[in-house]
Motif scaffolding. Structure first.
Motif, PDB file in Angstrom:
ATOM      1  N   TRP A  57      20.396 105.499  37.653  1.00  0.00           N
ATOM      2  CA  TRP A  57      20.350 104.024  37.579  1.00  0.00           C
ATOM      3  C   TRP A  57      21.339 103.509  36.540  1.00  0.00           C
ATOM      4  CZ3 TRP A  57      18.627 101.260  33.193  1.00  0.00           C
ATOM      5  CH2 TRP A  57      18.535  99.876  33.364  1.00  0.00           C
ATOM      6  N   LEU A  79      11.658 100.891  37.092  1.00  0.00           N
ATOM      7  CA  LEU A  79      12.395 101.733  38.041  1.00  0.00           C
ATOM      8  C   LEU A  79      11.410 102.649  38.752  1.00  0.00           C
ATOM      9  CD1 LEU A  79      15.258 102.753  39.010  1.00  0.00           C
ATOM     10  CD2 LEU A  79      15.029 104.513  37.239  1.00  0.00           C
ATOM     11  N   GLU A 107      24.480 100.821  36.858  1.00  0.00           N
ATOM     12  CA  GLU A 107      24.418  99.540  36.175  1.00  0.00           C
ATOM     13  C   GLU A 107      25.523  99.335  35.142  1.00  0.00           C
ATOM     14  OE1 GLU A 107      22.042  96.886  36.383  1.00  0.00           O
ATOM     15  OE2 GLU A 107      21.665  97.852  38.322  1.00  0.00           O
TER      16      GLU A 107
END
Length: 325
Positions: A116, A34, A120
Motif C-alpha cells: 500500500w 487497510l 501511495e
C-alpha cells in the motif's frame, strides 16, 4: 494521568506519553485503514507533504501496538520521513479477535502495508521493528525480496528466528528449557498437535515472557508497567495457533541466504526480558550487507533519549545504504 479513570480503547495510549509530546503527535497523526488477512488494520500515518519523502514502516512487538511507538514515529517524522505504524491483526486497534493470529499473518500484514505504501508514496521504503517486530521486519523484507520488491533497507531492534524452535522457546520465560537437547523440537511438535486439535484454545500470554522486564529501571521509575498492565489493548491471552507459529514459521529467505536486504541489527545490553545473545546469534547467521550495534538500554523504552539514539543509528545506516545504491 490517573490510569484508573475511564479511557476508551482508542485513546488509552495517551497516558503513556508526556502531554507536550502528545500534543505534537495529535497535531500531525492521521488514521488509515487497510484490509489484510481478512481483517481491517488500523494504521497511524505521519505524512510529509512531499510525496517523494522517504517512507518508514514501524512494526510493533507482541507486548504493544502503534500507540506506544508515537515518540519514535514523531521523531522520524520530524527528520523528514513519512512514517507508517500499523497495528497487526488481533492486536491494538486492528480487527480480528484479540490474540488470535499467527506469525505468518503478522508478516503478511507488514507486506500488505508495504505494498500500500509503495502505491501511495514515491519515496524509498524502509522497514523497522523492535522486539518480535524486529523478527517480523526481516520476515516481511524477505517475503518482499522473494517477490522482487525488497525494501531499500531494514532496521531490526532485536532479531529472532521464528522457524527455529530453540530460538522461539528461548524467547519465553522458559528459556532454560531450550538448553535441554530435543526439548524445543518436542515443544514444536506438541504445540503443532494442539493447534490441530484446538487451534483457538486460549493460553495466558503474559506469563509466557518476562514482561515485567520489558523496560529497564528508567522507564519503570515512571510507572510504565502499571499503565501497561491496565491497558485494554495489550494482549492477555493468545490462541494455541499463535504459540505454535512462534516455533514453526520459517523465513521466506533464511538468514544465511539473504542477499537483497541490507539489515542493521540493534541489540540491547541491558535487556533482561530476552537474552541479548539470541539477537547476536541471529545476526551472526545473517548474510548480505549488514551491521550490528549494541546500545545501553533494556528491551524497550519510551524515553526521548532512547528514541534519539535510534534515530541517529537509523539515519546513519540509511545514509550508508543509500550511498551504496
Amino acid at each position: 494521568m490517573n490510569i484508573d479513570k475511564a479511557h476508551s480503547d482508542q485513546t488509552y495510549w495517551h497516558c503513556y506519553h508526556d502531554p507536550s509530546l502528545l500534543a505534537r503527535v495529535l497535531a500531525v497523526v492521521q488514521t488509515r485503514h487497510l484490509q489484510s488477512t481478512g481483517v481491517e488494520l488500523h494504521i497511524d500515518l505521519y505524512q510529509q507533504t512531499d510525496p517523494a519523502a522517504p517512507v518508514l514502516i514501524l512494526n510493533h512487538g507482541g507486548g504493544g501496538y502503534g500507540g506506544l511507538f508515537v515518540g519514535l514515529a514523531l521523531a522520524f517524522y520530524e527528520q523528514g520521513y513519512t512514517v507508517i505504524v500499523p497495528d497487526q491483526k488481533g492486536q491494538g486497534r486492528s480487527g480480528g479477535a484479540m490474540g488470535d493470529f499467527t506469525v505468518a499473518e503478522a508478516v503478511q500484514n507488514v507486506v500488505d502495508v508495504a505494498a500500500w505504501a509503495m502505491q501511495e508514496f514515491a519515496g524509498p521504503l524502509y522497514l523497522c521493528g523492535g522486539s518480535i517486530g524486529g523478527g517480523l521486519t526481516y520476515a516481511a523484507a524477505a517475503v518482499m525480496a522473494s517477490q522482487g520488491k525488497p525494501p531499500l533497507a531494514a532496521v531490526c531492534l532485536n532479531l529472532y528466528d521464528f522457524g527455529d524452535p530453540v530460538t522461539g522457546l528461548a524467547f519465553t520465560r522458559f528459556a532454560a528449557l531450550a538448553k535441554i537437547p530435543g526439548l524445543a523440537r518436542a515443544c514444536r511438535t506438541i504445540s503443532g498437535l494442539l493447534t490441530k486439535l484446538a487451534p483457538r484454545l486460549r493460553l495466558p500470554y503474559r506469563p509466557l515472557a518476562r514482561f515485567e522486564n520489558m523496560m529497564d529501571e528508567r522507564d519503570l521509575a515512571m510507572g510504565f508497567y502499571a499503565k501497561w498492565q491496565a491497558d485494554p489493548l495489550t494482549l492477555r491471552t493468545v490462541t494455541a495457533r499463535y504459540f505454535a507459529s512462534m516455533l514453526n514459521t520459517a523465513f521466506a529467505i533464511p538468514l544465511e541466504a539473504n542477499t537483497d536486504v541490507p539489515v542493521l541489527v540493534i541489540n540491547q545490553k541491558r535487556d533482561k526480558m530476552v537474552q541479548p545473545r539470541l539477537t547476536l546469534e541471529c545476526y551472526q547467521r545473517l548474510s548480505g550487507q549488514k551491521d550490528y550495534v549494541e546500545i545501553d538500554w533494556g528491551h524497550f523504552s519510551l524515553l526521548p533519549q532512547f528514541n534519539a539514539e535510534l534515530i541517529v543509528l537509523g539515519q546513519q545506516w540509511i545514509s550508508k545504504v543509500t550511498r551504496a545504491v
